[in-house]
Design a protein around this motif. Sequence first.
Motif, PDB file in Angstrom:
ATOM      1  N   LEU A 108       0.850  -1.195   0.000  1.00  0.00           N
ATOM      2  CA  LEU A 108       0.000   0.000   0.000  1.00  0.00           C
ATOM      3  C   LEU A 108       0.879   1.237   0.000  1.00  0.00           C
ATOM      4  O   LEU A 108       1.862   1.314   0.749  1.00  0.00           O
ATOM      5  CB  LEU A 108      -0.903   0.016   1.236  1.00  0.00           C
ATOM      6  N   MET A 109       0.529   2.209  -0.856  1.00  0.00           N
ATOM      7  CA  MET A 109       1.211   3.508  -0.873  1.00  0.00           C
ATOM      8  C   MET A 109       0.156   4.599  -0.953  1.00  0.00           C
ATOM      9  O   MET A 109      -0.752   4.536  -1.795  1.00  0.00           O
ATOM     10  CB  MET A 109       2.160   3.621  -2.071  1.00  0.00           C
ATOM     11  N   ALA A 110       0.251   5.583  -0.063  1.00  0.00           N
ATOM     12  CA  ALA A 110      -0.667   6.716  -0.075  1.00  0.00           C
ATOM     13  C   ALA A 110       0.157   7.991   0.058  1.00  0.00           C
ATOM     14  O   ALA A 110       0.848   8.185   1.058  1.00  0.00           O
ATOM     15  CB  ALA A 110      -1.675   6.616   1.061  1.00  0.00           C
ATOM     16  N   LEU A 111       0.097   8.824  -0.967  1.00  0.00           N
ATOM     17  CA  LEU A 111       0.868  10.070  -0.988  1.00  0.00           C
ATOM     18  C   LEU A 111      -0.079  11.239  -0.765  1.00  0.00           C
ATOM     19  O   LEU A 111      -1.024  11.432  -1.537  1.00  0.00           O
ATOM     20  CB  LEU A 111       1.586  10.214  -2.333  1.00  0.00           C
ATOM     21  N   GLY A 112       0.124  11.976   0.319  1.00  0.00           N
ATOM     22  CA  GLY A 112      -0.720  13.115   0.633  1.00  0.00           C
ATOM     23  C   GLY A 112       0.004  14.429   0.428  1.00  0.00           C
ATOM     24  O   GLY A 112       1.240  14.487   0.442  1.00  0.00           O
ATOM     25  N   ARG A 113      -0.766  15.500   0.215  1.00  0.00           N
ATOM     26  CA  ARG A 113      -0.193  16.839   0.101  1.00  0.00           C
ATOM     27  C   ARG A 113      -0.580  17.655   1.331  1.00  0.00           C
ATOM     28  O   ARG A 113      -1.741  18.094   1.466  1.00  0.00           O
ATOM     29  CB  ARG A 113      -0.676  17.543  -1.160  1.00  0.00           C
ATOM     30  N   PRO A 114       0.350  17.866   2.248  1.00  0.00           N
ATOM     31  CA  PRO A 114       0.040  18.705   3.410  1.00  0.00           C
ATOM     32  C   PRO A 114      -0.345  20.117   2.987  1.00  0.00           C
ATOM     33  O   PRO A 114       0.239  20.683   2.052  1.00  0.00           O
ATOM     34  CB  PRO A 114       1.357  18.700   4.205  1.00  0.00           C
ATOM     35  N   LEU A 115      -1.318  20.674   3.672  1.00  0.00           N
ATOM     36  CA  LEU A 115      -1.734  22.050   3.424  1.00  0.00           C
ATOM     37  C   LEU A 115      -1.117  23.007   4.426  1.00  0.00           C
ATOM     38  O   LEU A 115      -0.840  24.160   4.107  1.00  0.00           O
ATOM     39  CB  LEU A 115      -3.260  22.148   3.491  1.00  0.00           C
ATOM     40  N   LEU A 116      -0.904  22.510   5.646  1.00  0.00           N
ATOM     41  CA  LEU A 116      -0.363  23.340   6.722  1.00  0.00           C
ATOM     42  C   LEU A 116       0.278  22.435   7.750  1.00  0.00           C
ATOM     43  O   LEU A 116      -0.215  21.328   7.995  1.00  0.00           O
ATOM     44  CB  LEU A 116      -1.487  24.154   7.368  1.00  0.00           C
ATOM     45  N   GLU A 117       1.387  22.895   8.332  1.00  0.00           N
ATOM     46  CA  GLU A 117       2.025  22.167   9.425  1.00  0.00           C
ATOM     47  C   GLU A 117       1.618  22.778  10.760  1.00  0.00           C
ATOM     48  O   GLU A 117       1.195  23.932  10.831  1.00  0.00           O
ATOM     49  CB  GLU A 117       3.551  22.205   9.290  1.00  0.00           C
ATOM     50  N   GLU A 118       1.766  21.988  11.808  1.00  0.00           N
ATOM     51  CA  GLU A 118       1.569  22.537  13.145  1.00  0.00           C
ATOM     52  C   GLU A 118       2.706  23.502  13.468  1.00  0.00           C
ATOM     53  O   GLU A 118       3.808  23.385  12.932  1.00  0.00           O
ATOM     54  CB  GLU A 118       1.489  21.413  14.173  1.00  0.00           C
ATOM     55  N   GLN A 119       2.451  24.435  14.369  1.00  0.00           N
ATOM     56  CA  GLN A 119       3.396  25.523  14.620  1.00  0.00           C
ATOM     57  C   GLN A 119       4.001  25.511  16.020  1.00  0.00           C
ATOM     58  O   GLN A 119       4.922  26.269  16.294  1.00  0.00           O
ATOM     59  CB  GLN A 119       2.691  26.874  14.401  1.00  0.00           C
ATOM     60  N   THR A 120       3.494  24.658  16.901  1.00  0.00           N
ATOM     61  CA  THR A 120       4.003  24.647  18.269  1.00  0.00           C
ATOM     62  C   THR A 120       5.417  24.070  18.312  1.00  0.00           C
ATOM     63  O   THR A 120       5.812  23.321  17.412  1.00  0.00           O
ATOM     64  CB  THR A 120       3.089  23.820  19.188  1.00  0.00           C
ATOM     65  N   PRO A 121       6.201  24.376  19.350  1.00  0.00           N
ATOM     66  CA  PRO A 121       7.587  23.883  19.417  1.00  0.00           C
ATOM     67  C   PRO A 121       7.714  22.371  19.279  1.00  0.00           C
ATOM     68  O   PRO A 121       8.603  21.877  18.581  1.00  0.00           O
ATOM     69  CB  PRO A 121       8.053  24.346  20.801  1.00  0.00           C
ATOM     70  N   GLU A 122       6.805  21.639  19.924  1.00  0.00           N
ATOM     71  CA  GLU A 122       6.886  20.184  19.856  1.00  0.00           C
ATOM     72  C   GLU A 122       6.187  19.619  18.622  1.00  0.00           C
ATOM     73  O   GLU A 122       6.341  18.447  18.282  1.00  0.00           O
ATOM     74  CB  GLU A 122       6.258  19.552  21.107  1.00  0.00           C
ATOM     75  N   GLY A 123       5.425  20.476  17.926  1.00  0.00           N
ATOM     76  CA  GLY A 123       4.632  19.999  16.796  1.00  0.00           C
ATOM     77  C   GLY A 123       5.198  20.322  15.426  1.00  0.00           C
ATOM     78  O   GLY A 123       4.682  19.854  14.415  1.00  0.00           O
ATOM     79  N   ILE A 124       6.273  21.136  15.371  1.00  0.00           N
ATOM     80  CA  ILE A 124       6.864  21.509  14.088  1.00  0.00           C
ATOM     81  C   ILE A 124       7.202  20.250  13.290  1.00  0.00           C
ATOM     82  O   ILE A 124       7.828  19.332  13.797  1.00  0.00           O
ATOM     83  CB  ILE A 124       8.130  22.369  14.288  1.00  0.00           C
ATOM     84  N   GLY A 125       6.764  20.231  12.053  1.00  0.00           N
ATOM     85  CA  GLY A 125       6.998  19.047  11.225  1.00  0.00           C
ATOM     86  C   GLY A 125       5.826  18.091  11.206  1.00  0.00           C
ATOM     87  O   GLY A 125       5.733  17.241  10.317  1.00  0.00           O
ATOM     88  N   ASN A 126       4.913  18.214  12.188  1.00  0.00           N
ATOM     89  CA  ASN A 126       3.671  17.448  12.148  1.00  0.00           C
ATOM     90  C   ASN A 126       2.665  18.209  11.286  1.00  0.00           C
ATOM     91  O   ASN A 126       2.706  19.437  11.204  1.00  0.00           O
ATOM     92  CB  ASN A 126       3.099  17.254  13.551  1.00  0.00           C
ATOM     93  N   TYR A 127       1.754  17.489  10.683  1.00  0.00           N
ATOM     94  CA  TYR A 127       0.824  18.127   9.755  1.00  0.00           C
ATOM     95  C   TYR A 127      -0.490  18.477  10.429  1.00  0.00           C
ATOM     96  O   TYR A 127      -1.008  17.725  11.249  1.00  0.00           O
ATOM     97  CB  TYR A 127       0.592  17.215   8.549  1.00  0.00           C
ATOM     98  N   ALA A 128      -1.016  19.653  10.057  1.00  0.00           N
ATOM     99  CA  ALA A 128      -2.300  20.110  10.583  1.00  0.00           C
ATOM    100  C   ALA A 128      -3.437  19.756   9.642  1.00  0.00           C
ATOM    101  O   ALA A 128      -4.579  19.612  10.070  1.00  0.00           O
ATOM    102  CB  ALA A 128      -2.265  21.619  10.812  1.00  0.00           C
ATOM    103  N   ALA A 129      -3.138  19.624   8.341  1.00  0.00           N
ATOM    104  CA  ALA A 129      -4.151  19.251   7.347  1.00  0.00           C
ATOM    105  C   ALA A 129      -3.452  18.641   6.144  1.00  0.00           C
ATOM    106  O   ALA A 129      -2.371  19.092   5.752  1.00  0.00           O
ATOM    107  CB  ALA A 129      -4.978  20.460   6.924  1.00  0.00           C
ATOM    108  N   ILE A 130      -4.075  17.609   5.568  1.00  0.00           N
ATOM    109  CA  ILE A 130      -3.514  16.909   4.409  1.00  0.00           C
ATOM    110  C   ILE A 130      -4.611  16.700   3.380  1.00  0.00           C
ATOM    111  O   ILE A 130      -5.718  16.260   3.711  1.00  0.00           O
ATOM    112  CB  ILE A 130      -2.913  15.544   4.805  1.00  0.00           C
ATOM    113  N   LEU A 131      -4.281  16.993   2.139  1.00  0.00           N
ATOM    114  CA  LEU A 131      -5.190  16.792   1.022  1.00  0.00           C
ATOM    115  C   LEU A 131      -4.792  15.514   0.273  1.00  0.00           C
ATOM    116  O   LEU A 131      -3.627  15.345  -0.096  1.00  0.00           O
ATOM    117  CB  LEU A 131      -5.106  17.989   0.072  1.00  0.00           C
ATOM    118  N   SER A 132      -5.736  14.614   0.107  1.00  0.00           N
ATOM    119  CA  SER A 132      -5.525  13.436  -0.742  1.00  0.00           C
ATOM    120  C   SER A 132      -6.155  13.712  -2.092  1.00  0.00           C
ATOM    121  O   SER A 132      -7.338  14.057  -2.175  1.00  0.00           O
ATOM    122  CB  SER A 132      -6.162  12.194  -0.116  1.00  0.00           C
TER     123      SER A 132
END
Length: 409
Positions: free
Chosen positions: A228-252
Amino acid sequence: MSDFLPVLLGSDANVYGMARSFYQQYGVRSVAICKGALVATSNTNLVKIAVLEPDLENDETFVKTLTDYAKAHADKPLVLVSCADGYTVLMGRHRDALKPYYRFACPELQTVLDLDIKENFYRACEAHGLSYPKTATCNAQNYKNIELPFAFPVIIKASNSPAYWNCTFPHKKKVFLANNREEFDAITAAIYGSSYQDELILQEYIPGDDNCMRVLNAYCGLDHKVKLMALGRPLLEEQTPEGIGNYAAILSDPEYNDAALLEKLKNFLEDMQWEGFANMDIKYDTRTGEYKMFEMNPRQGRSSYFVTAAGYNLSKWLVEDVLEHKELGLTIADTKSLWMIAPYGVIKKYLKDPDLLARADKLKKEGKCAHQLFCKEDWNLKRWLWYIRSQLNYYRKTARYYGNKGLRD
């Protein structure tokens, strides 16, 4: 098949997403074994924290805790899922001890270390013709005098994620951006003033908004073939110090399924003899038209519920492989959907691309939209109140930290 018990390692949003996947596909509720109880898995009917062991990352404790639990619940098959890098390392190290008790897909330890440690990952990318940002490393001995082979701004991140997760220092962030040498010196001094003493990855900054990122979630079978392969396009990342690099929204959207990239990544995973879930962060470099590999996590991503939300339930591939032993071919996700962990109002405010925003709006209006941390099957008053508070808090957190990747609050 529904007569089995999912055992999830961890208690974060990733655990909740996997528990939700298992429940939606098989109607089973999961249990979690973890070192600390996090709010994402509180007041939920989908997963119960069965064992809370603060010393779970200790090898001896890890094996004893998991085998003791399995012996006490031997009435049905137990499907074990790591939801954090450190747990995958432990599973890889103790595969033989766990195999009599659990069904799971996990690479050999050396394979995990070859790809989870970032400088090892980049060496593997080099060998497989995958591009990555210009990269250097520094350590606790040479960071003060290191000469960078590329210009500022520079991304600074830990090579050893589990070790960095366990360290503390003022203004700690998951990823830092140093705009000049003065900022670089201050950031590296702060990091090495903590318990973290492993290497740091130093990278050229790839320009572009968060929506230039791509995220891959894949499942590789016990036969080391990609299923299985699923490629998503993030729209926005999280902004908190511990959350940088985590995604806030993803478009499939299948429009973003770059066939050449997916083929390269498939060959990479199979050549590396990967087994189980994998999560890759990638950025499209508009200057060169290349996709640049950032990192690979030896597990499904924290945002991986976006795959289930797109109609490709992650638990299905795991169960059909390790429990039902079905012959599985390659599936590439090709449906349209919107996944969020942040409220849509935050996405609308901070997503700058009008075309992507229009696509997100359309999917939301069509009901092709899912939120990571809440679903109607898991409604109860306590969780609902927490959910509303956390969603409102996103507005405050995003406004406070937006664009801040420096050594400051």
